[in-house]
Write an enzyme that holds these catalytic residues in place. Structure first.
Site, short mmCIF file in Angstrom:
data_model
loop_
_atom_site.label_atom_id
_atom_site.label_comp_id
_atom_site.label_asym_id
_atom_site.label_seq_id
_atom_site.Cartn_x
_atom_site.Cartn_y
_atom_site.Cartn_z
N GLU A 121 0.82 -1.21 0.00
CA GLU A 121 0.00 0.00 0.00
C GLU A 121 0.86 1.27 0.00
OE1 GLU A 121 -3.43 2.02 2.91
OE2 GLU A 121 -2.10 0.42 3.64
N LYS A 178 -9.85 2.40 -2.88
CA LYS A 178 -10.18 1.77 -1.60
C LYS A 178 -11.60 2.12 -1.17
CE LYS A 178 -8.31 1.31 3.10
NZ LYS A 178 -7.29 1.84 4.03
N CYS A 213 -5.15 -2.38 2.56
CA CYS A 213 -5.03 -2.07 3.98
C CYS A 213 -5.87 -3.03 4.82
CB CYS A 213 -5.42 -0.62 4.23
SG CYS A 213 -5.05 0.02 5.87
#
Length: 578
Positions: free
Chosen positions: A271, A375, A425
């Site tokens: 990430e 995301k 994440c």
């Protein structure tokens, strides 16, 4: 005691079987007299449990100290609610009349516990970490039922076993041996009912697990290099530091390909590591030049100029990626089939208003950007704060980088020979996110083309690739909890998980939830994963978490009813709702 046993069942001690007795003390408290004070002691015990289990969160930023306290204080409420619901149920069934008296308490307790787990998986953006079922992550036979109902299903069985252990101890050990009296007929019936339910579910879990573990998968033919390093990062990171991290990962990519014994088809960066001070920019309809790009006293910039600037940025981005891809392939004759790069990267989109996302970008073997993912689930207090964009005084208090925009859909990266579902994440630590993405991709494709000549398995990605930056947590148990969430998600989706992490957990998990390979915490390295292709389409992906939703509604209704009765003055002796 319950909090201590529950903590020992997970990392760092990871004594998984302890979870089968972890909530026995809570069940004992649920049977104490009404005048017995218990709420404060239970709450404080579990406040300590959550503070200790999640203490790694405080390392991310000085301002994260308060969110760590707030999150722990919030999560500690749930055991208190669980005891209160059980007490209220027992009180209603104490007259031995009506339908309640015929339901084994083991089922009631499991419904309430799992229902509360469902609530916390949604409330305040949701968190799935440290569900009861995660304690058994390293016991493959017992977690295969996660493909039926996710971690909820594993937690359900665990609760029934806890109740059976408690009922057996109470009815036979306490009454027969210590109190030297035979249990009553009703007591024996209650105990046997709970034992039969638990034994049946546990046996069915083992049988199903053994059968599922025998499923044959197709050997993988695509090799993916998962990069893992421990590059320190901070919120207020300047562009020089971003570029330095980018350079370290670029070098690691070249070394990974050079040291591999097989051809590398794709290299995965964790990430944010692929940004390097240069996010991937795009434009959308109704393009408007943002105010911060305008110069006071000068004529306004036309949208065409912004479009041109974005196109130049895209060209530079691709050129930089190709330089790395060519460096990974020393033989110029092979540079027509360069390794693809999948990297965590900032995404910026200009349209009517600018948007910025934490994302994943896929640069294919020809050096073109073939796909992106924005995301969907932002970290509360870490990536977003409620009203941060609306109230200037809040915005002035938080570090740069907060207030990101949220993506709204899953994506599929169709590499040659392997299709991947990208996650970012903590999205594997919010179980509903990858499950929803898998279900959504399957459903969207059915609606788009009717799934002509396609099986359900053909509609789903072959594996999940998750990119994370856990260096914030300083090698604490939070990293291990994150991996355990991924193991249960792998079973729930019946897809391998390929995790590339800065600061861990860089790991390859198969579709049975087994960790095939993992980099030790604190060590730099690379994992060469060849994920097998699993043809199964799980019940959990097909139907998502609607069974747990029903349990959540039952638990929620019970909690509301409990508070309403107290508010109306019908509580029994307690000064606060149970």
């Amino acid at each position: 005691m319950a909090a201590g046993v529950l903590w020992a069942s997970g990392p760092p001690l990871a004594i998984g079987p302890l979870v089968f007795v972890a909530i026995v003390p809570l069940l004992a408290i649920a049977e104490t007299p009404d005048a017995t004070p218990w709420k404060r002691s239970v709450y404080l015990a579990f406040l300590g449990y959550w503070l200790l289990s999640l203490q790694g969160l405080r390392h991310a930023h000085p301002l994260m100290f308060l969110p760590w306290l707030a999150l722990s204080a919030y999560l500690a409420i749930y055991p208190v609610l669980f005891i209160g619901l059980i007490r209220k149920w027992k009180r209603g069934a104490s007259n031995r009349e009506g339908w309640r008296s015929n339901i084994p308490i083991s089922l009631v307790a499991a419904v309430y516990w799992v229902g509360l787990e469902w609530i916390r998986n949604y409330l305040f953006t949701g968190i799935s970490v440290l569900m009861l079922g995660h304690a058994l992550a390293d016991m493959p036979m017992l977690i295969q039922i996660a493909d039926l109902g996710g971690t909820y299903a594993v937690s359900f069985v665990i609760v029934t076993v806890n109740v059976a252990m408690y009922e057996a101890a109470k009815r036979w050990i306490v009454q027969t041996i210590l109190q030297r009296g035979a249990p009553t007929g009703e007591a024996r019936r209650d105990a046997w009912g709970s034992i039969v339910v638990a034994a049946t579910l546990l046996l069915a879990t083992c049988v199903y697990g053994l059968s599922a573990l025998q499923h044959e998968v197709q050997p993988g033919e695509v090799t993916v290099a998962l990069l893992g390093r421990n590059e320190p990062t901070i919120y207020e990171q300047d562009i020089e530091r971003e570029q330095a991290i980018f350079s370290e990962y670029a070098t690691a990519s070249v070394d990974a390909v050079a040291n591999s014994q097989t051809t590398i088809d794709a290299v995965v960066w964790p990430e944010s590591m692929f940004s390097g001070g240069m996010p991937w920019m795009t434009t959308g309809p109704n393009l408007v030049v943002p105010d911060f790009m305008q110069t006071p006293g000068m004529p306004p910039l036309p949208p065409e100029q912004l479009e041109f600037a974005v196109q130049n940025s895209q060209q530079q981005f691709r050129e930089r990626a190709v330089i790395i891809q060519k460096a990974m392939v020393s033989d110029e004759a092979l540079q027509s089939t360069m390794p693809a790069i999948i990297g965590g990267c900032g995404l910026v989109r200009y349209a009517e208003k600018p948007s910025q996302f934490s994302g994943v970008i896929w640069v294919d073997a020809s050096g073109e950007v073939a796909g992106t993912y924005a995301k969907n689930h932002l970290v509360l207090f870490g990536e977003t704060i409620p009203l941060v964009k609306s109230l200037p005084w809040i915005k002035d208090m938080v570090p740069p980088g907060l207030g990101l925009d949220r993506g709204d859909t899953g994506e599929r990266f169709d590499l040659p020979g392997l299709s991947l579902l990208p996650n970012l994440c903590i999205e594997t630590a919010v179980e509903r996110v990858p499950i929803r993405h898998m279900h959504q991709l399957m459903s969207d494709q059915v609606r788009a083309d009717g799934a002509v000549n396609k099986s359900a398995a053909d509609l789903l990605p072959d594996a999940i690739v998750t990119l994370t930056n856990d260096v914030w947590f300083r090698q604490s148990a939070v990293v291990d909890h994150h991996l355990r969430c991924a193991q249960l998600v792998a079973v729930g989706c019946r897809r391998p998980i390929l995790s590339a992490a800065n600061g861990g957990p860089t790991a390859w998990v198969d579709s049975f939830g087994r960790v095939v390979e993992r980099l030790p915490k604190g060590e730099d390295g690379v994992i060469y994963a060849q994920p097998d292709v699993d043809s199964r389409v799980s019940v959990y992906v097909r139907w998502q978490d609607w069974p747990a939703t029903i349990l959540g509604l039952i638990a929620g209704w019970g909690w509301i009813a409990m508070w309403w009765m107290w508010w109306r003055g019908r509580g029994h002796h307690d000064s606060a709702p149970e």
